[in-house]
Write a protein that holds these residues in place. Structure first.
Motif, short mmCIF file in Angstrom:
data_model
loop_
_atom_site.label_atom_id
_atom_site.label_comp_id
_atom_site.label_asym_id
_atom_site.label_seq_id
_atom_site.Cartn_x
_atom_site.Cartn_y
_atom_site.Cartn_z
N GLU A 115 26.01 -12.52 1.16
CA GLU A 115 24.25 -12.03 0.98
C GLU A 115 24.08 -12.93 -0.36
N TRP A 116 24.73 -12.20 -1.42
CA TRP A 116 24.56 -12.32 -2.74
C TRP A 116 25.16 -13.40 -3.43
N LEU A 117 25.99 -14.34 -3.09
CA LEU A 117 26.70 -16.06 -3.60
C LEU A 117 26.07 -16.39 -3.14
N ALA A 118 26.24 -16.60 -1.75
CA ALA A 118 25.83 -18.01 -1.29
C ALA A 118 24.07 -17.91 -2.28
N PRO A 119 23.47 -17.39 -2.34
CA PRO A 119 21.65 -17.74 -3.23
C PRO A 119 21.69 -18.21 -4.69
N TYR A 120 22.77 -17.82 -5.03
CA TYR A 120 23.18 -18.01 -6.38
C TYR A 120 22.90 -19.71 -6.70
N THR A 121 22.13 -20.19 -7.65
CA THR A 121 21.99 -21.17 -8.66
C THR A 121 22.42 -20.97 -9.18
N PHE A 122 22.63 -22.89 -9.05
CA PHE A 122 24.05 -23.10 -10.24
C PHE A 122 23.12 -22.85 -12.21
N PRO A 123 21.71 -23.41 -12.27
CA PRO A 123 21.05 -22.69 -12.91
C PRO A 123 21.48 -21.04 -13.44
N GLU A 124 21.77 -20.37 -12.65
CA GLU A 124 22.11 -18.78 -12.87
C GLU A 124 23.11 -18.88 -13.73
N LEU A 125 24.34 -19.25 -12.17
CA LEU A 125 26.01 -19.46 -12.56
C LEU A 125 25.86 -19.78 -14.11
#
Length: 467
Positions: free
Chosen positions: A170-180
């Motif tokens: 739910e929250w990990l799949a939408p996580y973007t590369f810049p956010e990471l």
């Protein structure tokens, strides 16, 4: 007096009585088994924290902090928010897997809220904790199938109807590369690389992927998403759980408390963790008689950790029975029968526990094996050319694998027994005998012995016919 205190008072009287008596044991199992549903909300915050800590390896940053958080939430009319992550990586569930769920059940009965995180996203990475090699990733179909099996098998120890389920996709799949990247810029690489299992793998020249390296970060983001008060996990998960505290701090959240659970030693007494691959486990879907017999075969020293892990006994009650063993007023075998009864009663009910106890006594307390009813048999004319390990594994299904059969021999638990006019004679088989043809072993070991022959593997027994 609290409800738990009243139950302990009743059980203590029974624990001081004759524990070889079937009647006493039945009353005891009824009393202690009822605690699995006992409302514990009347316990003060300090006693709640101590009750949880008594079954853990570590509470960070401390038991007193857990008590303070409980009292704070209680004053606001709420319970703690407890989190446990499950990566559904296999269909075979054993008693080792039940341990954190038993503690979570206590949290529920203490009045706290539990969320189970289904690691559908992280299962595709594979938790590297305690691994010597990369864990293979799972498909969505694998995860769904394994989860259904897990829930069904662990259900006797935990009320799944009173929890919230969340999938971390739910929250990990939408996580973007810049956010990471922004997040990782605040996480020291040394914190990710300090894991002992990682260091051991690198020292041995084994591979270590970036996905494995980032697994603790992914798990920590679960805590950020839920803003939980407490996270539960095995003691091998400590660094993952601490990463959750770190990331919550970075996001300006109040860090979770960490509660680590013991890794349960297997039934073979070698010190290895309980696992199917080692054959040293008690499966939750195994028949009642098999569960009872497997627990009866464990070394005496495992009774204390097993009582703590699988029952609702208090530390005082466990100390009482161990003291009785020390002063010889209680035989270890009688306590082991109670422990086995506790587990069978949880899985299959009190009546099944009584039947398994009676069946065990009937099979292994008789002077002659010939008195035992429904004993499995091996026809040597048909199976004599097969190895002992093959007979134990494929024909009798006494062991899950040939390697497990060899381990029994290595532990002096694989034997030939002959009953004749002069009583019983026993021959202990060596590890090398486990891979020899059964007929050859019999001719070698029992050439000069007359009578009915039996093959004994731990507590399990089979008659050898046609010798």
């Amino acid at each position: 007096m609290t409800r738990l205190g009243e139950s302990v008072a009743r059980a203590s009287t029974l624990l001081s009585a004759d524990l070889s008596s079937d009647t006493t044991v039945e009353e005891l199992l009824k009393e202690t088994g009822a605690r699995r549903c006992l409302d514990l909300t009347d316990l003060p915050a300090k006693e709640q924290a101590e009750l949880i800590a008594a079954r853990t390896v570590e509470v960070l940053p401390g038991v007193e902090k857990l008590a303070e958080r409980i009292e704070e939430r209680r004053s606001a009319g709420k319970g703690l928010h407890i989190k446990l992550g499950i990566d559904p990586t296999a269909t075979d569930v054993h008693l080792g897997h039940a341990v954190p769920l038993i503690v979570l059940s206590r949290f529920q009965r203490l009045g706290h809220d539990v969320t189970l995180i289904i690691g559908d996203f992280t299962a595709k990475i594979g938790d590297p904790s305690g691994r010597t090699a990369e864990r293979p990733p799972l498909t969505d179909e694998d995860i769904a199938h394994n989860l259904a099996t897990y829930r069904e098998q662990v259900r006797p120890f935990f009320d799944f109807e009173k929890v919230s389920f969340r999938q971390n996709s739910e929250w990990l799949a939408p996580y973007t590369f810049p956010e990471l990247l922004s997040l990782l810029a605040q996480v020291p690489a040394s914190q990710l690389l300090q894991r002992e299992d990682f260091r051991n793998r690198l020292a041995a020249g084994s591979g270590l992927t970036m996905t494995e390296l980032l697994y603790p970060v992914a798990q920590g983001l679960d805590s950020v998403a839920l803003e939980c008060d407490v996270e539960l996990g095995g003691s091998d998960q400590l660094l993952n759980l601490q990463m959750g505290r770190k990331l919550m701090e970075l996001r300006g959240q109040r860090p979770q408390l960490v509660v680590t659970m013991p890794l349960i030693e297997g039934t073979d007494g070698t010190g290895a963790k309980m696992s199917k691959s080692k054959g040293n486990y008690v499966g939750l879907s195994a028949p009642a008689d098999d569960v009872f017999g497997k627990i009866m075969s464990v070394p005496d020293r495992l009774m204390e950790p097993y009582l703590k892990a699988w029952t609702e006994w208090t530390d005082e009650e466990i100390a009482l029975v161990l003291g009785r063993i020390a002063d010889r007023s209680l035989h270890p075998m009688d306590l082991k029968k109670i422990l086995a009864g506790e587990v069978v009663a949880a899985l299959y009910g009190l009546e099944a526990a009584g039947a398994a106890r009676a069946g065990f006594v009937a099979q292994f307390s008789k002077k002659s094996f010939s008195d035992v009813e429904s004993l499995p048999a091996v026809e040597l004319g048909e199976h004599g050319a097969e190895t002992v390990a093959t007979v134990l594994t494929r024909v009798l299904e006494f062991t899950p694998s040939a390697s497990a059969a060899r381990r029994l021999a290595k532990q002096n638990a694989l034997r030939l027994v002959v009953e004749g006019d002069e009583g019983q004679q026993t021959v202990v088989l060596a590890e090398a005998d486990a891979i020899r043809p059964l007929g050859e072993v019999l001719a070698d070991k029992l050439a000069d012995t007359a009578g009915v022959a039996y093959l004994k593997a731990g507590r399990k027994l089979a008659e050898l016919r046609g010798r």
